[in-house]
Scaffold this motif. Sequence first.
Motif, PDB file in Angstrom:
ATOM      1  N   SER A  14       0.838  -1.199   0.000  1.00 29.39           N
ATOM      2  CA  SER A  14       0.000   0.000   0.000  1.00 29.39           C
ATOM      3  C   SER A  14       0.876   1.253   0.000  1.00 29.39           C
ATOM      4  CB  SER A  14      -0.940   0.009   1.212  1.00 29.39           C
ATOM      5  OG  SER A  14      -0.200  -0.027   2.426  1.00 29.39           O
ATOM      6  N   GLY A  15       1.981   1.220   0.750  1.00 29.80           N
ATOM      7  CA  GLY A  15       2.890   2.355   0.757  1.00 29.80           C
ATOM      8  C   GLY A  15       3.581   2.548  -0.574  1.00 29.80           C
ATOM      9  N   PHE A  17       2.364   1.647  -3.573  1.00 27.91           N
ATOM     10  CA  PHE A  17       1.395   2.173  -4.532  1.00 27.91           C
ATOM     11  C   PHE A  17       1.071   3.640  -4.250  1.00 27.91           C
ATOM     12  CE2 PHE A  17      -0.088  -2.434  -4.926  1.00 27.91           C
ATOM     13  CZ  PHE A  17       0.672  -2.635  -6.063  1.00 27.91           C
ATOM     14  N   ALA A  18       1.002   4.007  -2.960  1.00 28.53           N
ATOM     15  CA  ALA A  18       0.770   5.409  -2.620  1.00 28.53           C
ATOM     16  C   ALA A  18       1.917   6.282  -3.107  1.00 28.53           C
ATOM     17  CB  ALA A  18       0.590   5.555  -1.111  1.00 28.53           C
ATOM     18  N   SER A  19       3.129   5.743  -3.089  1.00 28.04           N
ATOM     19  CA  SER A  19       4.303   6.500  -3.532  1.00 28.04           C
ATOM     20  C   SER A  19       4.262   6.800  -5.023  1.00 28.04           C
ATOM     21  CB  SER A  19       5.585   5.728  -3.195  1.00 28.04           C
ATOM     22  OG  SER A  19       5.692   5.512  -1.811  1.00 28.04           O
ATOM     23  N   ARG A  21       1.641   7.723  -6.543  1.00 23.36           N
ATOM     24  CA  ARG A  21       0.797   8.914  -6.644  1.00 23.36           C
ATOM     25  C   ARG A  21       1.501  10.149  -6.082  1.00 23.36           C
ATOM     26  NH1 ARG A  21      -2.752   5.115  -4.474  1.00 23.36           N
ATOM     27  NH2 ARG A  21      -2.710   6.184  -2.443  1.00 23.36           N
ATOM     28  N   ASP A  22       2.248   9.947  -4.985  1.00 20.93           N
ATOM     29  CA  ASP A  22       2.948  11.047  -4.320  1.00 20.93           C
ATOM     30  C   ASP A  22       4.192  10.456  -3.671  1.00 20.93           C
ATOM     31  OD1 ASP A  22       3.904  13.012  -2.621  1.00 20.93           O
ATOM     32  OD2 ASP A  22       1.935  13.626  -1.905  1.00 20.93           O
ATOM     33  N   TYR A  25       5.212   9.734   0.119  1.00 18.11           N
ATOM     34  CA  TYR A  25       4.755   8.591   0.923  1.00 18.11           C
ATOM     35  C   TYR A  25       5.832   7.515   1.071  1.00 18.11           C
ATOM     36  CZ  TYR A  25      -0.086  10.233   0.949  1.00 18.11           C
ATOM     37  OH  TYR A  25      -1.225  10.961   1.157  1.00 18.11           O
ATOM     38  N   SER A  28       7.476   6.222   4.544  1.00 22.29           N
ATOM     39  CA  SER A  28       6.991   5.104   5.363  1.00 22.29           C
ATOM     40  C   SER A  28       7.611   3.786   4.912  1.00 22.29           C
ATOM     41  CB  SER A  28       5.461   5.007   5.304  1.00 22.29           C
ATOM     42  OG  SER A  28       5.019   4.679   3.988  1.00 22.29           O
ATOM     43  N   TYR A 116       5.029  -0.493 -12.529  1.00 22.23           N
ATOM     44  CA  TYR A 116       5.163   0.610 -11.580  1.00 22.23           C
ATOM     45  C   TYR A 116       5.471   1.918 -12.309  1.00 22.23           C
ATOM     46  CZ  TYR A 116       5.426  -3.019  -7.990  1.00 22.23           C
ATOM     47  OH  TYR A 116       5.147  -4.090  -7.179  1.00 22.23           O
ATOM     48  N   ASN A 123       1.063  10.112 -12.818  1.00 19.90           N
ATOM     49  CA  ASN A 123       1.069  11.209 -11.852  1.00 19.90           C
ATOM     50  C   ASN A 123       2.243  12.162 -12.029  1.00 19.90           C
ATOM     51  OD1 ASN A 123      -1.209  10.278  -9.964  1.00 19.90           O
ATOM     52  ND2 ASN A 123       0.058   8.441 -10.166  1.00 19.90           N
TER      53      ASN A 123
END
Length: 278
Positions: A14-15, A17-19, A21-22, A25, A28, A116, A123
């Motif tokens: 999850s971290g 995939f969040a990275s 986008r931004d 992240y 973490s 990836y 983004n």
Amino acid sequence: FSSNLTGMSEEDLSGVFASLRDVSYFTSVGERLHQGMVEWVLLARAVREQLGGLSEVASRNIRINPSELYYSGISQGGIFGGTFMAVSPDVTRGHLGVPGNNYFTLLHRSRDFTGYLEGLRRNYASTADQAIALAFVQLLWDGTDPVSYLRHIHESPFPGNSAHEVLIAPAKGDFEVAVFTNEITARSGLGVALMQNYDRERTPFGITQAPYPRRGSGVVLYDFGNAWPAPGNLPPAEVGANPHGLPRARDWHQRQMVTFFRTGEIIDTCGGDGCRPD
């Protein structure tokens, strides 16, 4: 005892995939990689000290030899295994299977990064922004990336540690991990030798290949007929079978690894002309 480490768990996805986008992240992810490394160091010691005393083990007459504590990591376990072998106070010999180092160098050269990269492009459309984003991520990755730790395996051990040794076993033409990063390691004066008969096609510059047998760290290339990738910051052409998972299935690889674990010597198990199926 031999373990396989990745340094990550499914919860980390999850971290990651969040990275995409931004990239902020990724902080973490970097922190969790540190935590994962600490946990594997503790797990190795717990296995050595406590496994034999568990009723589930003792009741089956399984005997644990605490003097044989080794590390074997494959793929990402081979990559982060370089870090583990530098920081572990207990494991002095390790096998790094199909590894590399410096993720900023590895990413674009891996077919695993393709999906990836598409997410990152959605983004960060500009290639300049992508380069900056990945450079920022590497700064966070440096805390656990083996590129920061390889010198501490043998050449400059951390305080309280002795010099440790590793057998590095890449696969020529690997679709997933860039093999040449191991050649950089061998060229960097870190006590890691490139073993003789490395390759029939090319001789990496600036490296004197070491003869067998060798007591100490070394790189042995496994060749299953794949070509070297073309020059450039791209993944290799996917021609033939991916060699990434092949060394671990060969008896000659296993003999070389086990001999290294038990004696500290890298021996030639491939017939004197490089490690290839013929």
